[in-house]
Design a protein around this motif. Structure first.
Motif, PDB file in Angstrom:
ATOM      1  N   THR A  31       0.835  -1.197   0.000  1.00 45.71           N
ATOM      2  CA  THR A  31       0.000   0.000   0.000  1.00 45.71           C
ATOM      3  C   THR A  31       0.868   1.245   0.000  1.00 45.71           C
ATOM      4  O   THR A  31       2.105   1.161   0.028  1.00 45.71           O
ATOM      5  CB  THR A  31      -0.972   0.005   1.209  1.00 45.71           C
ATOM      6  N   GLY A  33       1.034   5.382   1.758  1.00 49.61           N
ATOM      7  CA  GLY A  33       0.507   6.159   2.866  1.00 49.61           C
ATOM      8  C   GLY A  33       1.438   7.276   3.276  1.00 49.61           C
ATOM      9  O   GLY A  33       2.403   7.592   2.583  1.00 49.61           O
ATOM     10  N   THR A  34       1.145   7.857   4.428  1.00 54.63           N
ATOM     11  CA  THR A  34       1.892   9.000   4.951  1.00 54.63           C
ATOM     12  C   THR A  34       2.338   8.696   6.377  1.00 54.63           C
ATOM     13  O   THR A  34       1.535   8.273   7.208  1.00 54.63           O
ATOM     14  CB  THR A  34       1.014  10.266   4.943  1.00 54.63           C
ATOM     15  N   THR A  49      -2.565   4.993   5.970  1.00 56.84           N
ATOM     16  CA  THR A  49      -2.591   4.552   4.577  1.00 56.84           C
ATOM     17  C   THR A  49      -3.536   5.439   3.769  1.00 56.84           C
ATOM     18  O   THR A  49      -4.376   6.146   4.328  1.00 56.84           O
ATOM     19  CB  THR A  49      -3.027   3.081   4.459  1.00 56.84           C
ATOM     20  N   ASP A  50      -3.402   5.359   2.467  1.00 56.66           N
ATOM     21  CA  ASP A  50      -4.267   6.162   1.590  1.00 56.66           C
ATOM     22  C   ASP A  50      -5.722   5.730   1.667  1.00 56.66           C
ATOM     23  O   ASP A  50      -6.605   6.500   1.304  1.00 56.66           O
ATOM     24  CB  ASP A  50      -3.767   6.097   0.143  1.00 56.66           C
ATOM     25  N   ASN A  52      -7.035   5.152   4.545  1.00 54.36           N
ATOM     26  CA  ASN A  52      -7.372   5.634   5.895  1.00 54.36           C
ATOM     27  C   ASN A  52      -7.273   4.586   7.009  1.00 54.36           C
ATOM     28  O   ASN A  52      -8.038   4.635   7.968  1.00 54.36           O
ATOM     29  CB  ASN A  52      -8.749   6.285   5.897  1.00 54.36           C
ATOM     30  N   ARG A  70       5.732  10.747   2.457  1.00 59.89           N
ATOM     31  CA  ARG A  70       4.904   9.843   1.661  1.00 59.89           C
ATOM     32  C   ARG A  70       5.720   8.605   1.320  1.00 59.89           C
ATOM     33  O   ARG A  70       6.880   8.701   0.908  1.00 59.89           O
ATOM     34  CB  ARG A  70       4.438  10.530   0.374  1.00 59.89           C
TER      35      ARG A  70
END
Length: 100
Positions: A31, A33-34, A49-50, A52, A70
């Motif tokens: 995955t 994400g940030t 994660t992107d 959520n 990122r």
């Protein structure tokens, strides 16, 4: 005869325990994400994660411990573990890259 039945029951119990233990290991997932600094319990770095999900990595290396960074990464959920952070799913990172 009782001895044979007893052995069959013991084998069945041990087999079910082995199967349930192996199901605790998750498959490798990928995955993006940030990285986020979370100021709970003395502070730590988590990943949002992107899609959520909150992930609490066991082994996020220092170079990736930057709030807002990122990333794309592969990970395995550690369902058999607990953390005092009490924030997100505990994961072990298998591979990680910075996204630009």
């Amino acid at each position: 005869m009782k001895h044979i039945i007893k052995n069959i029951i013991i084998i069945a119990i041990l087999s079910s325990v082995a199967i349930s233990c192996s199901s605790l290991e998750s498959e490798v997932r990928f995955t993006t994400g940030t990285v986020k600094y979370i100021s709970l319990e003395g502070g730590f770095y988590g990943i949002i994660t992107d899609d959520n999900k909150n992930l609490d990595p066991l082994n996020l290396s220092k170079e990736f411990q930057v709030d807002g960074k990122r990333i794309s990464f592969k990970y395995v959920e550690k369902k058999d573990m607990a953390s005092f952070h009490m924030w997100g799913t505990i994961v072990e990172i298998i591979e990680i890259k910075e996204l630009k």
